[in-house]
Each structure stands twice: as C-alpha cells, then as structure tokens.
Write a protein that holds these residues in place. Structure first.
Motif, mmCIF file in Angstrom:
data_model
loop_
_atom_site.group_PDB
_atom_site.id
_atom_site.type_symbol
_atom_site.label_atom_id
_atom_site.label_comp_id
_atom_site.label_asym_id
_atom_site.label_seq_id
_atom_site.Cartn_x
_atom_site.Cartn_y
_atom_site.Cartn_z
ATOM 1 N N ARG A 1 -0.781 10.812 -17.151
ATOM 2 C CA ARG A 1 -1.782 10.001 -16.469
ATOM 3 C C ARG A 1 -1.095 9.299 -15.302
ATOM 4 O O ARG A 1 -0.197 8.483 -15.514
ATOM 5 C CB ARG A 1 -2.388 8.979 -17.434
ATOM 6 N N ILE A 2 -1.504 9.641 -14.088
ATOM 7 C CA ILE A 2 -0.815 9.165 -12.897
ATOM 8 C C ILE A 2 -1.749 8.301 -12.066
ATOM 9 O O ILE A 2 -2.913 8.641 -11.835
ATOM 10 C CB ILE A 2 -0.306 10.353 -12.039
ATOM 11 N N ASN A 3 -1.257 7.159 -11.619
ATOM 12 C CA ASN A 3 -1.967 6.348 -10.643
ATOM 13 C C ASN A 3 -1.927 7.096 -9.313
ATOM 14 O O ASN A 3 -0.848 7.347 -8.755
ATOM 15 C CB ASN A 3 -1.289 4.979 -10.518
ATOM 16 N N LYS A 4 -3.096 7.458 -8.777
ATOM 17 C CA LYS A 4 -3.136 8.303 -7.595
ATOM 18 C C LYS A 4 -2.650 7.592 -6.336
ATOM 19 O O LYS A 4 -2.353 8.249 -5.344
ATOM 20 C CB LYS A 4 -4.559 8.820 -7.367
ATOM 21 N N VAL A 5 -2.580 6.290 -6.360
ATOM 22 C CA VAL A 5 -2.119 5.549 -5.190
ATOM 23 C C VAL A 5 -0.611 5.354 -5.242
ATOM 24 O O VAL A 5 0.108 5.633 -4.277
ATOM 25 C CB VAL A 5 -2.838 4.185 -5.084
ATOM 26 N N THR A 6 -0.124 4.867 -6.391
ATOM 27 C CA THR A 6 1.314 4.580 -6.505
ATOM 28 C C THR A 6 2.123 5.773 -6.974
ATOM 29 O O THR A 6 3.335 5.824 -6.774
ATOM 30 C CB THR A 6 1.549 3.418 -7.481
ATOM 31 N N GLY A 7 1.449 6.742 -7.621
ATOM 32 C CA GLY A 7 2.173 7.884 -8.168
ATOM 33 C C GLY A 7 2.877 7.576 -9.475
ATOM 34 O O GLY A 7 3.574 8.432 -10.019
ATOM 35 N N LYS A 8 2.699 6.373 -10.012
ATOM 36 C CA LYS A 8 3.382 5.986 -11.249
ATOM 37 C C LYS A 8 2.557 6.386 -12.464
ATOM 38 O O LYS A 8 1.325 6.402 -12.435
ATOM 39 C CB LYS A 8 3.633 4.480 -11.254
ATOM 40 N N GLU A 9 3.277 6.691 -13.561
ATOM 41 C CA GLU A 9 2.610 7.050 -14.806
ATOM 42 C C GLU A 9 2.036 5.800 -15.466
ATOM 43 O O GLU A 9 2.634 4.722 -15.418
ATOM 44 C CB GLU A 9 3.598 7.742 -15.750
ATOM 45 N N LEU A 10 0.859 5.961 -16.108
ATOM 46 C CA LEU A 10 0.184 4.844 -16.745
ATOM 47 C C LEU A 10 0.152 5.021 -18.249
ATOM 48 O O LEU A 10 0.083 6.147 -18.762
ATOM 49 C CB LEU A 10 -1.263 4.724 -16.241
ATOM 50 N N ALA A 11 0.176 3.908 -18.957
ATOM 51 C CA ALA A 11 -0.048 3.914 -20.394
ATOM 52 C C ALA A 11 -1.545 3.956 -20.652
ATOM 53 O O ALA A 11 -2.351 3.486 -19.831
ATOM 54 C CB ALA A 11 0.569 2.671 -21.038
ATOM 55 N N ALA A 12 -1.955 4.509 -21.796
ATOM 56 C CA ALA A 12 -3.374 4.646 -22.104
ATOM 57 C C ALA A 12 -4.084 3.295 -22.119
ATOM 58 O O ALA A 12 -5.250 3.190 -21.725
ATOM 59 C CB ALA A 12 -3.537 5.354 -23.449
ATOM 60 N N LYS A 13 -3.384 2.254 -22.545
ATOM 61 C CA LYS A 13 -4.008 0.936 -22.645
ATOM 62 C C LYS A 13 -4.351 0.346 -21.277
ATOM 63 O O LYS A 13 -5.142 -0.599 -21.182
ATOM 64 C CB LYS A 13 -3.077 -0.024 -23.402
ATOM 65 N N ASP A 14 -3.758 0.872 -20.222
ATOM 66 C CA ASP A 14 -3.999 0.345 -18.881
ATOM 67 C C ASP A 14 -5.093 1.098 -18.138
ATOM 68 O O ASP A 14 -5.329 0.846 -16.951
ATOM 69 C CB ASP A 14 -2.708 0.391 -18.055
ATOM 70 N N ILE A 15 -5.755 2.032 -18.818
ATOM 71 C CA ILE A 15 -6.785 2.847 -18.170
ATOM 72 C C ILE A 15 -8.158 2.401 -18.647
ATOM 73 O O ILE A 15 -8.401 2.231 -19.842
ATOM 74 C CB ILE A 15 -6.573 4.340 -18.485
ATOM 75 N N VAL A 16 -9.061 2.170 -17.701
ATOM 76 C CA VAL A 16 -10.445 1.812 -18.014
ATOM 77 C C VAL A 16 -11.370 2.856 -17.391
ATOM 78 O O VAL A 16 -10.946 3.657 -16.556
ATOM 79 C CB VAL A 16 -10.788 0.395 -17.492
ATOM 80 N N LYS A 17 -12.632 2.813 -17.779
ATOM 81 C CA LYS A 17 -13.609 3.782 -17.283
ATOM 82 C C LYS A 17 -14.544 3.092 -16.294
ATOM 83 O O LYS A 17 -15.100 2.042 -16.600
ATOM 84 C CB LYS A 17 -14.411 4.370 -18.437
ATOM 85 N N GLY A 18 -14.688 3.708 -15.135
ATOM 86 C CA GLY A 18 -15.545 3.141 -14.107
ATOM 87 C C GLY A 18 -16.489 4.171 -13.528
ATOM 88 O O GLY A 18 -16.204 5.362 -13.529
ATOM 89 N N VAL A 19 -17.623 3.695 -13.032
ATOM 90 C CA VAL A 19 -18.625 4.547 -12.398
ATOM 91 C C VAL A 19 -18.762 4.120 -10.943
ATOM 92 O O VAL A 19 -18.977 2.932 -10.654
ATOM 93 C CB VAL A 19 -19.983 4.437 -13.113
#
Length: 331
Positions: free
Chosen positions: A95-113
């Motif tokens: 799971r990669i932050n598309k802006v920073t390129g850093k990998e994310l932990a599952a707990k830091d991911i939320v769902k948005g519309v």
C-alpha cells in the motif's frame, strides 16, 4: 433494450471448465504438475462445489424452501504469480501513498468518496457497516416474469440452489411451476453483506439463482451508432438475406459446451507441463511469515554492517584500523 433473452439459460448448463472448482493453490512450488491436473479436470468436467457458501430459504408468499447456495462456475484461466526474474522470489503488493511514495500501514488507510475535483468525503467502517443490508438468509421472491423477457446483458453470475432439510418436494414444486408457466422468479438476496438482484430459473433438475445487474448499471445502447431495425432501412437485398440465412442454417447445431474450450488457457497449460517435464522450472523460495516480515530491523543491521565495513576501510577482523588524524578544533 435488446430483445435477446435468457430463454436458453433454461437448458441444463455444462459445468465444463479448464480448472477445478474451488480456491486455486497459489503456492508456486506446488505448480509443477498443475497443468496436467487442470487439463484432467477440464477433460473430466469440473463438478459444482458440494460445500454451500450460503444457507437460507427461498421465500414467496407464505412458502419457505430451505436451500443451500453452491458455486456453479470455475475459472478456466491460467493462474499467474509475479516473480522476481533475478532471484525467482515471489513478488507481493504494498500500500503506497501516491504522493510521497511511502508504504502505509493498514491502520492509516481510510475510505473516501470523491465528491468534487480533489474533494473527498471520508466514511468510517462503522458508517459503512450501518448502511449495509441486513443478512436475512432469504431469497425473497419479488415477482414472476416471462423467462424470455430477461435480456442477457443483465445476467451476471450463476449459482446452483439445492434443497435442505426435507425441502425436496416444495423445491420441486416451485421448479416445475416455473417450467410449466415459462416464468422466472425475480428476487433479492444478500450474499456476503451485499444485496443483489437475482432471478431463479429452472435448469435441468436444479433451480439456478443467477445474479442480475441492477437497472442503473446497464448503459443504454441508444448512444451508439447502430443501423436501424429491419432490412429495407439499411438496403439489404433479398438475395443477400437468403444467402445469410442459408449460411446460418448450415452452421446451426445443438448447444454443446464441450465443443467450446478456452484454447488459450489449454495451450498455456500444455506449454507449462512440457517445460516442467523437460526440467525447465525453478524453485521459488517461500515468502517469509508475518512474524519474519517485521524485520526492517534486519535490513537496517545489514545496511549498518556494510556502512561499518566501509568506514573501517575493509580492515580484516582483529586488526585495528589506522587512527584517523584528529580533527582540528575550530579557533
């Protein structure tokens, strides 16, 4: 809307498939004989899974028919795994932050519309769960319609149903009533917390539950540049129509699923088996377990050791490096 209907879906489906039903084995080291097994399964025909994925009841009026829901399809494709060609190690996903390129932990991911250009509304898991339909374990029949009226474009995924707990008679009663009336039962059902529109159609001795796409999910064909209906409007001459009908008649034959195979998948499996038989295969290391993956520490140790060796100028063990000249203190 197209007039092509699900009438032919009333015929018993052939359960042929080039891959056995069930969850495919993704272990790369276990795939040496997978092609032979898959071809054998294709030749024998993939039987429907006898393990129900859902148990409930068909309900219409005051009638309840206890049934189980069973997978009716099997994927005929070839299961590819990604491998690092340099080391033949399995490749995973991050799971990669598309802006920073850093990998994310599952707990830091939320769902948005997305509700506008770059603007999102974030929904919590609790808010999403509250909106999910309640699992009633019921195939609730809403209406009966002519089976010929269902356009193929709405058909999505078939499942077999089978009676449970002495429900054979009432199951057969519904099946034969639908067959004799040439009707299909439109129903709603919740599977895995997701509500589906579906249709119950007699298919041989079974009642097949075919999930349907919702009305708003089908795009209208009117936006396409299509020729008008009829022959005169498009200038089709009688002789041309006669020859076309003659060609159709010459190629007409009864439906037999055994005559239609996924030739691409079959050729790939034959190629894989031939290469495996010739010894042209590689041993893929097992991916580390979740406990072992917690080792950015190990990676840091390796990097740190390399840095220390370079700092020591590659001096052999037991020999102290020459002292570096003392740095002159600034006045």
């Amino acid at each position: 809307m197209a007039s092509t209907s699900a009438k032919s879906a009333r015929k018993p489906p052939a359960a042929k498939s080039a891959q056995a039903a069930g969850t495919p084995d993704r272990g790369a080291r276990k795939k040496t004989g997978a092609a032979a097994k898959a071809n054998a399964a294709a030749d024998a025909g993939a039987a429907p899974s006898t393990r129900s994925l859902w148990r409930g009841a068909i309900s219409f009026g005051l009638v309840h028919i206890p049934v189980g829901l069973y997978t009716a399809t099997a994927d005929s494709g070839v299961d590819f795994d990604w491998l690092d060609r340099r080391s033949m190690e399995p490749v995973g996903y991050k799971r990669i932050n598309k802006v920073t390129g850093k990998e994310l932990a599952a707990k830091d991911i939320v769902k948005g519309v997305e509700v506008g250009e770059g603007r999102y509304v974030v929904l919590s898991e609790q808010e999403i769960a509250a909106a999910l339909p309640k699992a009633t374990q019921t195939i609730e029949i809403e209406a009966f319609i002519d089976a010929d009226e269902i356009p193929f474009v709405y058909l999505e995924r078939p499942y077999y149903t089978a009676p449970l707990e002495r429900g054979e008679k009432v199951y057969a009663l519904l099946r034969e009533a639908l067959r004799q009336s040439n009707k299909a039962a439109v129903a709603k059902v919740v599977i895995h917390t997701r509500q589906h529109l579906a249709v119950l159609i007699p298919c041989g001795r079974a009642l097949v539950l075919n999930l349907l796409r919702w009305g708003g999910e089908i795009r209208p064909a009117e936006a396409l540049s299509l020729p008008p209906s009829g022959t005169e409007a498009v200038g089709i001459r009688p002789a041309e129509m006669k020859m076309a009908l003659q060609l159709v008649e010459e190629m007409a034959q009864p439906w037999d699923a055994d005559q239609f195979r996924n030739s691409f998948a079959d050729e790939l499996r034959d190629l894989v088996q031939a290469k495996a038989d010739a010894g042209d295969s590689a041993l893929v290391p097992a991916a580390p377990s979740a406990a072992q993956v917690q080792a950015p520490v190990g990676a840091d140790v390796v990097d740190l050791s390399a840095l220390l060796r370079r700092s020591l100028g590659g001096a052999p063990s037991g020999k102290a490096p020459d002292k570096a000249p003392a740095r002159r203190r600034a006045a």
